[in-house]
Scaffold this active site. Structure first.
Site, short mmCIF file in Angstrom:
data_model
loop_
_atom_site.label_atom_id
_atom_site.label_comp_id
_atom_site.label_asym_id
_atom_site.label_seq_id
_atom_site.Cartn_x
_atom_site.Cartn_y
_atom_site.Cartn_z
N LYS A 57 0.83 -1.19 -0.09
CA LYS A 57 -0.15 -0.03 -0.03
C LYS A 57 0.81 1.09 -0.14
O LYS A 57 0.51 2.01 -0.71
CB LYS A 57 -1.01 0.28 1.10
CG LYS A 57 -1.99 1.22 1.11
CD LYS A 57 -3.03 0.88 2.43
CE LYS A 57 -4.08 1.96 2.04
NZ LYS A 57 -5.24 1.82 2.89
N ALA A 58 1.81 1.21 0.68
CA ALA A 58 3.01 2.31 0.76
C ALA A 58 3.58 2.53 -0.81
O ALA A 58 3.58 3.73 -1.01
CB ALA A 58 3.94 2.12 1.95
N ARG A 79 -13.64 -4.70 12.63
CA ARG A 79 -14.92 -4.67 11.76
C ARG A 79 -16.09 -5.02 12.73
O ARG A 79 -15.93 -5.90 13.74
CB ARG A 79 -14.82 -5.82 10.81
CG ARG A 79 -15.95 -5.81 9.80
CD ARG A 79 -15.79 -6.89 8.72
NE ARG A 79 -14.63 -6.41 7.90
CZ ARG A 79 -13.66 -7.06 7.33
NH1 ARG A 79 -13.97 -8.44 7.39
NH2 ARG A 79 -12.78 -6.47 6.61
N GLU A 141 -8.84 1.88 11.86
CA GLU A 141 -9.85 2.03 11.19
C GLU A 141 -11.09 1.16 11.64
O GLU A 141 -10.83 -0.06 11.53
CB GLU A 141 -9.71 1.66 9.76
CG GLU A 141 -10.91 1.88 8.66
CD GLU A 141 -10.49 1.68 7.18
OE1 GLU A 141 -10.45 2.62 6.40
OE2 GLU A 141 -10.53 0.38 7.03
N GLU A 156 -15.42 -9.93 -2.58
CA GLU A 156 -14.84 -8.88 -3.51
C GLU A 156 -13.37 -8.70 -3.30
O GLU A 156 -12.52 -8.64 -3.97
CB GLU A 156 -15.49 -7.69 -3.29
CG GLU A 156 -15.13 -6.65 -4.35
CD GLU A 156 -14.22 -5.50 -3.89
OE1 GLU A 156 -13.64 -4.60 -4.81
OE2 GLU A 156 -13.78 -5.59 -2.60
#
Length: 216
Positions: A57-58, A79, A141, A156
């Site tokens: 990701k970085a 989650r 998150e 997905e």
């Protein structure tokens, strides 16, 4: 990239934050059950991103290694899965009312779904972790979604992994149709929400009474 980080030390506060949040959120669910109320929280899970995923990701976003902890918001993730769409916003209000972390960003992918069909509500929090070197704040998150949204998102994610983010067009279209079907399911279930909750309450009472009799 990544050679200058002691990953065990770097990731430990994230794992601690995720573990603590899971305990707290499951505690909230238990409180609802004790008071014989419908709990907006059905399930709580959490994880810390694998090192390879953090570095990917970085690299993809051009984030320097020195800024990873400030610019990647989902190294630690929790989650919350619920039964009904309305529960999502109830949970958001419960999170806003807490004083053990600071909400720094909210993303409503229910009202503004992604082009892929993805729906969820994201809350990014700045969470304090007690370490032997003092208090450290980490970004976590929190994703909130229904069971139907979660089922779609898991599949997905698997397809994205398989195709390295380049899902074939025909499969993308099927995913979009599946996302709409999941949304329709949530809308239909919302119409019988009261009936479902009453049935669950009756079942809960029956199970509780059976347990009490068995314990005598």
């Amino acid at each position: 990239m990544g050679k200058n980080i002691n990953w065990s030390t770097f990731l430990a506060p994230y794992q601690q934050a995720v573990d603590e949040l899971k305990v707290k959120l499951r505690g909230m669910r238990k409180q609802y059950e004790i008071e014989v109320k419908h709990s907006p929280i059905e399930l709580v899970t959490g994880r810390v991103k694998p090192i390879s995923s953090i570095l990917d990701k970085a690299n993809r976003k051009g984030i320097p290694i020195s800024e990873i902890e400030n610019m990647i918001q989902d190294i630690g993730g929790v989650r919350i899965v619920c039964q009904f769409v309305d529960d999502i916003y109830t949970i958001v209000e419960l999170l806003r009312a807490r004083h053990d972390f600071e909400i720094i960003e909210e993303k409503d992918y229910l009202k503004h779904k992604k082009s892929s069909g993805y729906r969820s509500y994201h809350v990014v929090v700045r969470y304090p972790v007690a370490t032997i070197k003092g208090e450290k704040f980490v970004l976590i998150e929190i994703q909130i979604r229904t069971l139907a949204m979660n089922f779609w998102a898991i599949n997905e994610h698997s397809l994205n992994y398989k195709y390295s983010g380049e899902i074939p067009v025909d499969i993308q279209k099927r995913l979009q149709r599946a996302a709409e079907a999941a949304f329709q399911l949530d809308e239909e279930m919302a119409k019988i929400k009261d009936e479902v909750q009453e049935a669950q309450w009756i079942f809960h009472q029956h199970k509780s009474n059976t347990h009490k009799k068995g314990g005598r």
